[in-house]
Design an enzyme around this catalytic site. Sequence first.
Site, short mmCIF file in Angstrom:
data_model
loop_
_atom_site.label_atom_id
_atom_site.label_comp_id
_atom_site.label_asym_id
_atom_site.label_seq_id
_atom_site.Cartn_x
_atom_site.Cartn_y
_atom_site.Cartn_z
N TYR A 56 0.91 -1.04 0.07
CA TYR A 56 0.04 0.03 -0.07
C TYR A 56 1.02 1.18 -0.08
O TYR A 56 1.49 1.64 1.10
CB TYR A 56 -0.78 -0.01 1.32
CG TYR A 56 -2.11 -0.99 1.27
CD1 TYR A 56 -2.09 -2.04 -0.01
CD2 TYR A 56 -2.77 -1.25 2.58
CE1 TYR A 56 -3.31 -2.87 0.12
CE2 TYR A 56 -3.71 -2.33 2.34
CZ TYR A 56 -3.80 -3.21 1.50
OH TYR A 56 -4.88 -4.02 1.61
N HIS A 121 -0.91 -12.40 1.34
CA HIS A 121 -1.81 -11.39 0.71
C HIS A 121 -2.32 -11.84 -0.85
O HIS A 121 -1.73 -11.58 -1.93
CB HIS A 121 -0.98 -10.18 0.34
CG HIS A 121 -1.78 -8.77 -0.07
ND1 HIS A 121 -1.10 -7.58 -0.12
CD2 HIS A 121 -2.85 -8.70 -0.35
CE1 HIS A 121 -2.00 -6.67 -0.47
NE2 HIS A 121 -3.16 -7.13 -0.38
#
Length: 327
Positions: A56, A121
């Site tokens: 991110y 993830h």
Amino acid sequence: MQYRPLGRTGWNVSAISFGAWAIGGTWGTVQDEESLAALHRAVDLGVNFIDTADVYGDGRSERLIASLKKSRKEEIIVATKAGRRLNPHTAEGYNRANLTAFVERSLKNLEVEALDLLQLHCPPTQVYYMPEVFGILDDLVQVGKLRYYGVSVEKVEEALKAIEYPNVQSVQIIFNIFRMRPTELFFPEAKRRKVGILARVPLASGLLTGKLKPDTSFERDDHRAFNRSGEAFDRGETFSGVDYEVGLAAVEELRPLVPPGMTMTQFALRWILMFDAVTCAIPGAKRPAQAEENVAAADLPPLLPDTMEKVRAIYEARIKPLVHHYW
């Protein structure tokens, strides 16, 4: 604020927590000062759990959270994710060298000695059939780099496979009014095994806020502009995989069901909390006012059974044929 147990960790986390994807990037313009203000406001209101990832903003989100923690006395549990730095993103990349390097980078970004909760993830499905990957995570716990670990998944199949591994504490999965499939098989099994569930994309990328319009424009770096057909990552991550116009029409059908004194955003979040298998919802917030609106949903009264039935009927008619069998 309500607090619910997270797996078998012994932690009780805020039922509305903080998803930190948007403050990292790919959601349009974001200002670090405003992002920090949103984080602080969430903590002021009882949030004690933040979900982020190393990708991110290429670490930007993790570093903002480190800054937050330096100035707060409260215990704040941080979950991050690893794996999407791989290029190409293949199952073979989930090896000891890579996972260790990703963990070390997140430790540095978050300025901690051990990660509270590391999540794989959204790895390729094959990874869930590779016990050696979970063995590596066990080893990272043993050497003190991680306290606990879990997974972030795209599909119910992956969630069910992941929780066969005894030390998986949590599963992060898309769950909202437009994505109901997890309730059927996964939720009962997760409850039985005492695995925490983090409901991500709880507002369907903003569709379920009721604030988006047919002519709403999104900035070029906003995934809602560039990933509607899965051009950059799984299309289910953008608007929950629902066609934008179809989603807007469904929202208009939902709108009359929202009780007085509740916003559409709060209605969508309160709906998620009606499921006791869910540990927390993790909506994002780029501004303090958004954090306030999100957090307030935790203290609203339960939705009536009749309302829940009507929500499901709209899903069955409008949304289910488009998404249910994919994820």
